[in-house]
Design a protein around this motif. Structure first.
Motif, PDB file in Angstrom:
ATOM      1  N   ARG A 191     -60.592 -39.192 -31.944  1.00 20.50           N
ATOM      2  CA  ARG A 191     -60.987 -40.387 -32.700  1.00 20.50           C
ATOM      3  C   ARG A 191     -61.991 -40.032 -33.786  1.00 20.50           C
ATOM      4  O   ARG A 191     -61.902 -40.501 -34.927  1.00 20.50           O
ATOM      5  CB  ARG A 191     -61.584 -41.445 -31.760  1.00 20.50           C
ATOM      6  CG  ARG A 191     -60.569 -42.374 -31.135  1.00 20.50           C
ATOM      7  CD  ARG A 191     -61.237 -43.569 -30.485  1.00 20.50           C
ATOM      8  NE  ARG A 191     -62.049 -43.192 -29.340  1.00 20.50           N
ATOM      9  CZ  ARG A 191     -61.610 -43.141 -28.094  1.00 20.50           C
ATOM     10  NH1 ARG A 191     -60.351 -43.438 -27.824  1.00 20.50           N
ATOM     11  NH2 ARG A 191     -62.411 -42.802 -27.106  1.00 20.50           N
ATOM     12  N   ILE A 192     -62.974 -39.201 -33.423  1.00 23.28           N
ATOM     13  CA  ILE A 192     -63.984 -38.790 -34.404  1.00 23.28           C
ATOM     14  C   ILE A 192     -63.338 -37.964 -35.511  1.00 23.28           C
ATOM     15  O   ILE A 192     -63.609 -38.161 -36.701  1.00 23.28           O
ATOM     16  CB  ILE A 192     -65.105 -37.987 -33.715  1.00 23.28           C
ATOM     17  CG1 ILE A 192     -65.857 -38.888 -32.724  1.00 23.28           C
ATOM     18  CG2 ILE A 192     -66.080 -37.421 -34.745  1.00 23.28           C
ATOM     19  CD1 ILE A 192     -66.862 -38.158 -31.859  1.00 23.28           C
ATOM     20  N   GLU A 193     -62.468 -37.048 -35.125  1.00 23.83           N
ATOM     21  CA  GLU A 193     -61.764 -36.212 -36.103  1.00 23.83           C
ATOM     22  C   GLU A 193     -60.926 -37.080 -37.036  1.00 23.83           C
ATOM     23  O   GLU A 193     -60.868 -36.835 -38.251  1.00 23.83           O
ATOM     24  CB  GLU A 193     -60.875 -35.206 -35.380  1.00 23.83           C
ATOM     25  CG  GLU A 193     -60.062 -34.307 -36.302  1.00 23.83           C
ATOM     26  CD  GLU A 193     -60.924 -33.443 -37.194  1.00 23.83           C
ATOM     27  OE1 GLU A 193     -60.531 -33.228 -38.369  1.00 23.83           O
ATOM     28  OE2 GLU A 193     -61.990 -32.998 -36.738  1.00 23.83           O
ATOM     29  N   ASN A 194     -60.289 -38.096 -36.489  1.00 23.11           N
ATOM     30  CA  ASN A 194     -59.471 -38.999 -37.295  1.00 23.11           C
ATOM     31  C   ASN A 194     -60.321 -39.720 -38.343  1.00 23.11           C
ATOM     32  O   ASN A 194     -59.970 -39.765 -39.530  1.00 23.11           O
ATOM     33  CB  ASN A 194     -58.793 -40.034 -36.394  1.00 23.11           C
ATOM     34  CG  ASN A 194     -57.915 -41.002 -37.167  1.00 23.11           C
ATOM     35  OD1 ASN A 194     -56.850 -40.644 -37.651  1.00 23.11           O
ATOM     36  ND2 ASN A 194     -58.360 -42.242 -37.291  1.00 23.11           N
ATOM     37  N   ASN A 230     -55.393 -47.371 -37.876  1.00 19.90           N
ATOM     38  CA  ASN A 230     -54.611 -48.133 -36.906  1.00 19.90           C
ATOM     39  C   ASN A 230     -55.414 -48.158 -35.605  1.00 19.90           C
ATOM     40  O   ASN A 230     -55.437 -47.181 -34.857  1.00 19.90           O
ATOM     41  CB  ASN A 230     -53.247 -47.473 -36.689  1.00 19.90           C
ATOM     42  CG  ASN A 230     -52.346 -48.287 -35.781  1.00 19.90           C
ATOM     43  OD1 ASN A 230     -52.802 -48.913 -34.829  1.00 19.90           O
ATOM     44  ND2 ASN A 230     -51.048 -48.274 -36.070  1.00 19.90           N
ATOM     45  N   LEU A 231     -56.090 -49.264 -35.346  1.00 17.34           N
ATOM     46  CA  LEU A 231     -56.977 -49.349 -34.190  1.00 17.34           C
ATOM     47  C   LEU A 231     -56.237 -49.230 -32.862  1.00 17.34           C
ATOM     48  O   LEU A 231     -56.802 -48.760 -31.871  1.00 17.34           O
ATOM     49  CB  LEU A 231     -57.773 -50.654 -34.235  1.00 17.34           C
ATOM     50  CG  LEU A 231     -58.765 -50.787 -35.401  1.00 17.34           C
ATOM     51  CD1 LEU A 231     -59.445 -52.152 -35.373  1.00 17.34           C
ATOM     52  CD2 LEU A 231     -59.808 -49.676 -35.355  1.00 17.34           C
ATOM     53  N   ASN A 288     -64.276 -45.286 -36.613  1.00 22.83           N
ATOM     54  CA  ASN A 288     -62.995 -45.827 -37.063  1.00 22.83           C
ATOM     55  C   ASN A 288     -63.102 -47.304 -37.444  1.00 22.83           C
ATOM     56  O   ASN A 288     -62.479 -47.751 -38.406  1.00 22.83           O
ATOM     57  CB  ASN A 288     -61.938 -45.631 -35.976  1.00 22.83           C
ATOM     58  CG  ASN A 288     -61.479 -44.188 -35.871  1.00 22.83           C
ATOM     59  OD1 ASN A 288     -60.660 -43.722 -36.646  1.00 22.83           O
ATOM     60  ND2 ASN A 288     -62.029 -43.464 -34.908  1.00 22.83           N
ATOM     61  N   TYR A 289     -63.905 -48.048 -36.703  1.00 16.55           N
ATOM     62  CA  TYR A 289     -64.087 -49.463 -37.026  1.00 16.55           C
ATOM     63  C   TYR A 289     -64.807 -49.640 -38.363  1.00 16.55           C
ATOM     64  O   TYR A 289     -64.521 -50.572 -39.120  1.00 16.55           O
ATOM     65  CB  TYR A 289     -64.860 -50.169 -35.912  1.00 16.55           C
ATOM     66  CG  TYR A 289     -63.977 -50.681 -34.797  1.00 16.55           C
ATOM     67  CD1 TYR A 289     -63.560 -52.004 -34.766  1.00 16.55           C
ATOM     68  CD2 TYR A 289     -63.558 -49.835 -33.772  1.00 16.55           C
ATOM     69  CE1 TYR A 289     -62.749 -52.476 -33.745  1.00 16.55           C
ATOM     70  CE2 TYR A 289     -62.748 -50.291 -32.748  1.00 16.55           C
ATOM     71  CZ  TYR A 289     -62.341 -51.617 -32.738  1.00 16.55           C
ATOM     72  OH  TYR A 289     -61.526 -52.078 -31.724  1.00 16.55           O
ATOM     73  N   LEU A 290     -65.750 -48.752 -38.662  1.00 14.17           N
ATOM     74  CA  LEU A 290     -66.445 -48.822 -39.950  1.00 14.17           C
ATOM     75  C   LEU A 290     -65.451 -48.680 -41.103  1.00 14.17           C
ATOM     76  O   LEU A 290     -65.492 -49.434 -42.078  1.00 14.17           O
ATOM     77  CB  LEU A 290     -67.510 -47.724 -40.041  1.00 14.17           C
ATOM     78  CG  LEU A 290     -68.839 -47.972 -39.330  1.00 14.17           C
ATOM     79  CD1 LEU A 290     -69.705 -46.718 -39.400  1.00 14.17           C
ATOM     80  CD2 LEU A 290     -69.579 -49.152 -39.944  1.00 14.17           C
TER      81      LEU A 290
END
Length: 214
Positions: free
Chosen positions: A189-192, A177-178, A165-167
Motif C-alpha cells: 500500500r505504501i509503495e503504491n 482504487n481504494l 492512499n486516501y490522501l
C-alpha cells in the motif's frame, strides 16, 4: 516453575537497550530523509551518508537552492555551519557540536533547513505556522470526509499505508482504487501511494516502505 507468578517484565538494562535501539532507528530514518530531500533539491546524489550531512558545504548548497541564488562562500570551511545556522535564524543549535559530529545536533541543524524551506516556499498564509502542525492539520482536514479512516499523528496513523492512499484519493479519485489497496499488504500500500505520487506529481521518495513500518 510454571504459574509461579514470577514477573516476565524485561530487566531495566534490556529496556534501556530497546529504547536506545529505537532512538538509533529513528535517527537513522531521519538521516535518510534529510539526505534524499537535499539530493532532490540539488538534483544530484551529492549527499550519500551521515558524513555528508555533517559537511557544512552541503548545507551551503542546500541553502542556496532554497533561496534560489548562488552565494560567494568565503573564509574557512569551519565557518560554514555557524553561517548557515545564522542565516536560517537558529540560535539554539550549537555549530561546534554539528561540526564535531554530534548526531542530535546534526539532525537538528538539518531540521532547521527544512523549516527554513517551509517559511520560504509554503503558502503565504501558512508560513508562520509550525511545519509539523500545519501538515498534521491538513491531513486531519482532508481525512475528515472519510469515515473509515482516522489520522491523529505521523506514526501509527500511517504505518499500514491506508492514509497515504486516501490522501491521494482525496485529490484525484481516478489515481487510487481504494478497494484494491484494501487488499494489499502494508508495504504494498505504501509503495503504491509513493509510486503514484512520484509519477503524477514528481513527489520525491523521502521514505522507504520498509522504513515507514516499524
Amino acid at each position: 516453575m510454571l504459574f509461579s507468578g514470577a514477573s516476565t517484565a524485561k530487566p531495566k538494562k534490556d529496556e534501556k537497550k530497546d529504547k536506545k535501539s529505537d532512538r538509533e532507528e529513528k535517527y537513522e530514518l531521519q538521516e535518510q530523509v534529510f539526505i534524499r530531500w537535499a539530493n532532490h533539491l540539488l538534483g544530484t546524489d551529492r549527499l550519500t551518508d551521515y558524513k555528508s550531512l555533517q559537511d557544512g558545504s552541503n548545507a551551503i548548497f542546500v541553502y542556496q537552492a532554497i533561496i534560489g541564488q548562488t552565494m560567494a562562500v568565503l573564509g574557512n570551511p569551519s565557518d560554514d555551519w555557524p553561517n548557515i545556522l545564522q542565516y536560517v535564524g537558529d540560535s539554539k543549535t550549537n555549530p561546534q557540536e554539528v561540526m564535531d559530529g554530534n548526531q542530535k545536533a546534526v539532525l537538528s541543524a538539518w531540521w532547521q533547513l527544512v523549516q527554513f524551506f517551509w517559511k520560504n516556499h509554503a503558502p503565504l498564509q501558512l508560513r508562520e505556522e509550525k511545519l509539523s502542525e500545519a501538515i498534521k492539520q491538513w491531513c486531519i482536514e482532508v481525512m475528515s470526509s472519510y469515515e473509515e479512516i482516522d489520522v491523529y499523528d505521523f506514526t501509527s496513523s500511517f504505518r499500514d499505508g491506508h492514509a497515504f492512499n486516501y490522501l491521494i484519493h482525496s485529490y484525484d479519485k481516478k489515481l487510487i482504487n481504494l478497494s484494491k489497496t484494501a487488499e494489499m499488504s502494508a508495504i504494498d500500500r505504501i509503495e503504491n501511494a509513493f509510486g503514484v505520487a512520484e509519477k503524477t506529481w514528481n513527489v520525491p521518495r523521502l521514505l522507504s516502505p520498509k522504513g515507514e513500518i516499524f
